[in-house]
Design a protein around this motif. Structure first.
Motif, PDB file in Angstrom:
ATOM      1  N   GLU A  68     -16.030 -18.417  -3.486  1.00 35.51           N
ATOM      2  CA  GLU A  68     -15.014 -18.152  -2.474  1.00 35.51           C
ATOM      3  C   GLU A  68     -15.482 -17.126  -1.450  1.00 35.51           C
ATOM      4  N   VAL A  69     -15.189 -17.425  -0.189  1.00 35.81           N
ATOM      5  CA  VAL A  69     -15.450 -16.490   0.904  1.00 35.81           C
ATOM      6  C   VAL A  69     -14.168 -16.408   1.723  1.00 35.81           C
ATOM      7  N   PHE A  70     -14.163 -15.573   2.714  1.00 37.76           N
ATOM      8  CA  PHE A  70     -13.005 -15.527   3.611  1.00 37.76           C
ATOM      9  C   PHE A  70     -13.532 -15.333   5.023  1.00 37.76           C
ATOM     10  N   LEU A  71     -13.319 -16.347   5.849  1.00 36.71           N
ATOM     11  CA  LEU A  71     -13.925 -16.386   7.174  1.00 36.71           C
ATOM     12  C   LEU A  71     -12.892 -16.083   8.251  1.00 36.71           C
ATOM     13  N   PRO A  72     -13.346 -15.706   9.440  1.00 32.36           N
ATOM     14  CA  PRO A  72     -12.408 -15.353  10.506  1.00 32.36           C
ATOM     15  C   PRO A  72     -11.570 -16.540  10.980  1.00 32.36           C
ATOM     16  N   ALA A  73     -10.332 -16.247  11.347  1.00 31.13           N
ATOM     17  CA  ALA A  73      -9.477 -17.275  11.938  1.00 31.13           C
ATOM     18  C   ALA A  73      -9.793 -17.410  13.423  1.00 31.13           C
ATOM     19  N   VAL A  74     -10.189 -16.302  14.044  1.00 31.55           N
ATOM     20  CA  VAL A  74     -10.527 -16.306  15.471  1.00 31.55           C
ATOM     21  C   VAL A  74     -12.042 -16.524  15.610  1.00 31.55           C
ATOM     22  N   GLN A  75     -12.392 -17.521  16.399  1.00 32.45           N
ATOM     23  CA  GLN A  75     -13.804 -17.901  16.493  1.00 32.45           C
ATOM     24  C   GLN A  75     -14.280 -17.921  17.943  1.00 32.45           C
ATOM     25  N   PRO A  76     -15.471 -17.423  18.202  1.00 36.79           N
ATOM     26  CA  PRO A  76     -15.999 -17.403  19.570  1.00 36.79           C
ATOM     27  C   PRO A  76     -16.408 -18.803  20.030  1.00 36.79           C
ATOM     28  N   SER A  77     -16.292 -19.050  21.324  1.00 33.97           N
ATOM     29  CA  SER A  77     -16.595 -20.383  21.848  1.00 33.97           C
ATOM     30  C   SER A  77     -18.069 -20.753  21.671  1.00 33.97           C
ATOM     31  N   GLU A  78     -18.960 -19.766  21.633  1.00 35.70           N
ATOM     32  CA  GLU A  78     -20.396 -20.061  21.602  1.00 35.70           C
ATOM     33  C   GLU A  78     -20.780 -21.062  20.513  1.00 35.70           C
ATOM     34  N   ILE A  79     -20.297 -20.813  19.299  1.00 37.61           N
ATOM     35  CA  ILE A  79     -20.721 -21.706  18.218  1.00 37.61           C
ATOM     36  C   ILE A  79     -20.127 -23.102  18.386  1.00 37.61           C
ATOM     37  N   TRP A  80     -18.984 -23.174  19.055  1.00 34.96           N
ATOM     38  CA  TRP A  80     -18.381 -24.486  19.289  1.00 34.96           C
ATOM     39  C   TRP A  80     -19.140 -25.232  20.389  1.00 34.96           C
ATOM     40  N   VAL A  81     -19.633 -24.484  21.359  1.00 30.64           N
ATOM     41  CA  VAL A  81     -20.459 -25.095  22.403  1.00 30.64           C
ATOM     42  C   VAL A  81     -21.725 -25.640  21.747  1.00 30.64           C
ATOM     43  N   PRO A 108      -9.344 -24.458  13.816  1.00 27.25           N
ATOM     44  CA  PRO A 108      -8.676 -25.606  13.220  1.00 27.25           C
ATOM     45  C   PRO A 108      -9.447 -26.066  11.980  1.00 27.25           C
ATOM     46  N   THR A 109     -10.664 -25.577  11.826  1.00 26.78           N
ATOM     47  CA  THR A 109     -11.573 -25.943  10.764  1.00 26.78           C
ATOM     48  C   THR A 109     -12.770 -25.002  10.926  1.00 26.78           C
ATOM     49  N   HIS A 110     -13.667 -24.982   9.930  1.00 29.29           N
ATOM     50  CA  HIS A 110     -14.664 -23.909   9.963  1.00 29.29           C
ATOM     51  C   HIS A 110     -16.127 -24.336   9.824  1.00 29.29           C
ATOM     52  N   GLU A 111     -16.435 -25.563  10.206  1.00 30.52           N
ATOM     53  CA  GLU A 111     -17.838 -25.991  10.122  1.00 30.52           C
ATOM     54  C   GLU A 111     -18.766 -25.050  10.892  1.00 30.52           C
ATOM     55  N   GLU A 112     -18.386 -24.733  12.115  1.00 34.91           N
ATOM     56  CA  GLU A 112     -19.241 -23.909  12.963  1.00 34.91           C
ATOM     57  C   GLU A 112     -19.492 -22.542  12.341  1.00 34.91           C
ATOM     58  N   VAL A 113     -18.403 -21.924  11.873  1.00 33.75           N
ATOM     59  CA  VAL A 113     -18.525 -20.575  11.315  1.00 33.75           C
ATOM     60  C   VAL A 113     -19.395 -20.590  10.059  1.00 33.75           C
ATOM     61  N   ILE A 114     -19.179 -21.576   9.218  1.00 27.70           N
ATOM     62  CA  ILE A 114     -19.914 -21.585   7.956  1.00 27.70           C
ATOM     63  C   ILE A 114     -21.392 -21.896   8.201  1.00 27.70           C
ATOM     64  N   VAL A 115     -21.654 -22.813   9.120  1.00 27.72           N
ATOM     65  CA  VAL A 115     -23.053 -23.146   9.411  1.00 27.72           C
ATOM     66  C   VAL A 115     -23.750 -21.917   9.988  1.00 27.72           C
ATOM     67  N   ASP A 116     -23.045 -21.205  10.842  1.00 27.55           N
ATOM     68  CA  ASP A 116     -23.625 -19.996  11.418  1.00 27.55           C
ATOM     69  C   ASP A 116     -23.924 -18.975  10.325  1.00 27.55           C
ATOM     70  N   LEU A 117     -23.024 -18.859   9.377  1.00 33.98           N
ATOM     71  CA  LEU A 117     -23.229 -17.905   8.288  1.00 33.98           C
ATOM     72  C   LEU A 117     -24.429 -18.296   7.434  1.00 33.98           C
ATOM     73  N   VAL A 118     -24.488 -19.549   7.074  1.00 38.23           N
ATOM     74  CA  VAL A 118     -25.529 -19.996   6.156  1.00 38.23           C
ATOM     75  C   VAL A 118     -26.913 -19.981   6.804  1.00 38.23           C
ATOM     76  N   ARG A 119     -26.962 -20.362   8.082  1.00 40.24           N
ATOM     77  CA  ARG A 119     -28.285 -20.451   8.716  1.00 40.24           C
ATOM     78  C   ARG A 119     -28.926 -19.074   8.885  1.00 40.24           C
ATOM     79  N   ARG A 120     -28.110 -18.028   8.952  1.00 36.13           N
ATOM     80  CA  ARG A 120     -28.664 -16.686   9.107  1.00 36.13           C
ATOM     81  C   ARG A 120     -29.536 -16.285   7.924  1.00 36.13           C
ATOM     82  N   ASP A 121     -29.007 -16.575   6.727  1.00 39.45           N
ATOM     83  CA  ASP A 121     -29.608 -15.958   5.550  1.00 39.45           C
ATOM     84  C   ASP A 121     -30.240 -16.928   4.559  1.00 39.45           C
ATOM     85  N   VAL A 122     -29.955 -18.191   4.734  1.00 42.88           N
ATOM     86  CA  VAL A 122     -30.521 -19.137   3.779  1.00 42.88           C
ATOM     87  C   VAL A 122     -31.709 -19.830   4.434  1.00 42.88           C
ATOM     88  N   ARG A 123     -32.913 -19.546   3.936  1.00 42.85           N
ATOM     89  CA  ARG A 123     -34.105 -20.085   4.565  1.00 42.85           C
ATOM     90  C   ARG A 123     -34.950 -20.910   3.607  1.00 42.85           C
TER      91      ARG A 123
END
Length: 566
Positions: A68-81, A108-123
């Motif tokens: 379990e994690v807890f991600l932001p409800a407010v998301q910047p447009s950059e990752i959606w772009v 509305p959903t969190h694919e962008e946020v989670i992908v951003d999180l995972v790509r930072r640290d999982v190599r």
RNA sequence: CGGGGUGUAGCGCAGCCUGGUAGCGCGCCAGUUUUGGGUACUGGUUGUCGGAGGUUCAAAUCCUCUCACCCCGACCA
């Protein structure tokens, strides 16, 4: 909990803006209040039920290896772009700017946020598989929120995302989630069915919906009566039927003043809907196409979209219909030709004879139309919704239709997001590969509503024990009889100590009011304590759902409840 | 967004057509009564009549604009 302290404002009358059962009972029972269209306050009772559901979800997700994690409800447009969805998502994505003018959205959903999180640290491949989930408030600015919690704008959802090294591993993750979902919905006490589903805008190649069976459900499904196949009607493929033996018929034009719909013409001519060929004009990526369906069948826009390879598909407007057919809406037909890019027909239209179609002339239809003789089509395809009675694509058996409420959805995503957002890892041979993803949603607040749709009667909610806000309600029926109050208090203390969640109705109300409220709120077991019974040393135990009433010696109450709640 | 509808007390509603300064039921408070399925009675409390503007001596009521909400449709991880 004592009723005198519980904030559960019950209502005698139905709220005027509630149509569906779950909405009515949630409001009347003091579970929810509306703040704005599709946005609700959750009061203590609802909060308790939501926690119950969420905890079942947590337990099963953990068991399946998700963290379990807890991600932001407010998301910047950059990752959606970056993912391409900033422009792809429509007005359903609620966007706004911060004080500096930077653009954000409510998730509305969190694919962008989670992908951003995972790509930072999982190599490395060593860190995979990885499955992260959260239970979050989502916001989708639905065009028309409706039916209370069933389709709100703000809602609580569990969303999980899996990351794997390759497709085979990702499908194992998918299967693990599928199995976890079955456990979750079973534990919630719901009668549900997993069905094959369209992957929709999210892409990917494998998808199942988990549907709670309810006639009031928005979704239509078919399931085979002979094998295990079940699918959303949008998804269900249909086997190609054999061409009927050609019959004889002669073409004739009939006057059908002001009869436009199949129903109207059918009644007017006395011919069944199956004898009609329905001609739909659609607008796909700037071009017009005609689609022919048997009169009693329904167009499956998803299938048509795939067949045409179209990105945008809408029904043609009145002017376009007139341009294509030369007639007002309601009188288009394939005979004599249509000014369209192509004429696609559903398999069921192949070989039809003595059919009724529009005449491409206002207020006229044609009868005796024969496919092949009177008109040709560009091709025959599977273009319609599956329906009750259709043949199963797997085994040829007969399929049965049913309705459901979608409470969960699992998707195999593939590399759609990991490629777009460059979420990659190094494999054992040192090659960089995009992670292979899956995503898995459960509508927590929708489960609450769906459970009510499936479990209620004329008096109120009949919660499954596992998600009821309380296990037992204790009703002292005469508050002015000290023995009754004392017995109720004693049972309240004992049951609470034994670990049960108990609601004691200690209000100075008469018995009738307490019964009504207990039924409405829907606590699974009710102990009614009255002066009369108490003299014989018994209290009355009633099962909310079945309505059975048993008289139980006061001393046996705990063991009885223990056996029921377990 | 298209079609239909509703905003008057905490909730459900009447009043609007035909302008004269707001009412009913439920709830809530006090009391009597009742005491195993929303008891009966008495008294009491509760309102920017969705908002703004206009017409008028006078607007909940008529006119204009506007906002919110509901239903049907389209839409939809």
């Amino acid at each position: 909990m004592r009723m005198t302290r519980l904030h559960a404002p019950t209502l005698k009358e139905d709220p005027k803006d509630a149509e569906v059962v779950s909405h009515r009972y949630l409001v009347r029972g003091g579970y929810i209040r509306k703040l704005a269209a599709g946005i609700y306050d959750f009061l203590p009772l609802a909060t308790r039920t939501i926690h119950k559901i969420a905890n079942i979800v947590r337990a099963e997700m953990s068991r399946a290896g998700a963290q379990e994690v807890f991600l932001p409800a407010v998301q910047p447009s950059e990752i959606w772009v970056e993912s391409g969805r900033w422009s792809f998502y429509g007005p359903e994505l609620l966007r706004f700017k911060d004080r500096k003018g930077a653009e954000f959205c409510l998730g509305p959903t969190h694919e962008e946020v989670i992908v951003d999180l995972v790509r930072r640290d999982v190599r490395s491949w060593r860190a995979l598989p990885l499955n992260l989930f959260q239970i979050q408030t989502k916001f989708r600015d639905e065009i028309r929120p409706r039916a209370g919690l069933m389709r709100g704008r703000e809602f609580i959802m569990k969303d999980a995302y899996s990351f794997d090294v390759d497709e085979a591993a990702a499908l194992r993750s998918y299967d693990a989630m599928y199995a976890a979902y079955e456990r979750i919905f079973r534990r919630c006490g719901l009668d549900f069915r997993a069905v094959e589903a369209d992957t929709g805008a999210i892409g990917g190649s494998r998808s199942h919906e988990f549907q709670v069976l309810a006639d009031s459900g928005e979704d239509a499904m078919v399931s085979c009566t002979a094998c295990s196949y079940a699918a959303n009607v949008e998804q269900a493929e249909l086997p190609t039927p054999s061409r009927p033996a050609t019959g004889e018929s002669s073409l004739a034009k009939v006057h059908t003043p002001d009869r436009r719909t199949i129903d109207e013409v059918s009644a007017f001519l006395g011919r069944p809907a199956q004898a009609f060929i329905k001609t739909l004009i659609v607008h796909a990526d700037g071009k017009l196409h005609a689609v022919l369906l048997r009169g009693d069948h329904e167009l499956n826009e998803i299938k048509l979209k795939k067949r045409l390879g179209a990105t945008l598909l809408i029904m043609a407007d009145e002017a376009e219909v007139r341009a294509a057919s030369g007639a007002p809406v309601g009188f288009a037909g394939p005979v004599g030709g249509l000014k369209v890019e192509s004429v696609l027909a559903d398999h069921a239209v192949a070989g039809m004879t003595d059919a009724v179609t529009g005449a491409n002339e206002g207020d006229h239809h044609l009868t005796g139309v024969a496919e092949g003789r009177d008109f040709q089509v560009t091709g025959f395809h599977d273009l319609r919704m599956a329906a009750d009675g259709d043949a199963c694509p797997r085994c040829g058996g007969t399929m049965k239709g049913f309705r459901g409420i979608e409470v969960g959805h699992v998707f195999y995503l593939g590399t759609k997001y990991s490629k777009a957002m460059n979420c990659a890892f190094l494999n054992e041979t040192g090659d960089e590969k995009p992670m292979v993803m899956g995503c898995y949603g459960i509508g927590v607040t929708r489960i609450m509503a769906a459970a009510i749709e499936q479990n209620h009667d004329a008096d109120g909610i009949c919660w499954p024990v596992a998600i009821a806000p309380f296990h037992v309600a204790i009703l002292p029926l005469q508050m002015n009889v000290p023995e009754v109050v004392a017995a109720a208090e004693k049972l309240y203390a004992e049951l609470s100590d034994a670990g049960f969640e108990v609601l004691l109705d200690d209000r100075e109300e008469r018995a009738g009011s307490k019964f009504k409220d207990a039924d409405l709120i829907g606590i699974p077991f009710r102990l009614a304590i009255g002066a009369r019974g108490l003299q014989e040393g018994i209290v009355e135990l009633k099962h909310r759902r079945g309505g059975e009433v048993v008289k139980v010696p006061v001393g046996d109450v705990i063991s009885q409840i223990r056996g029921l709640v377990a």
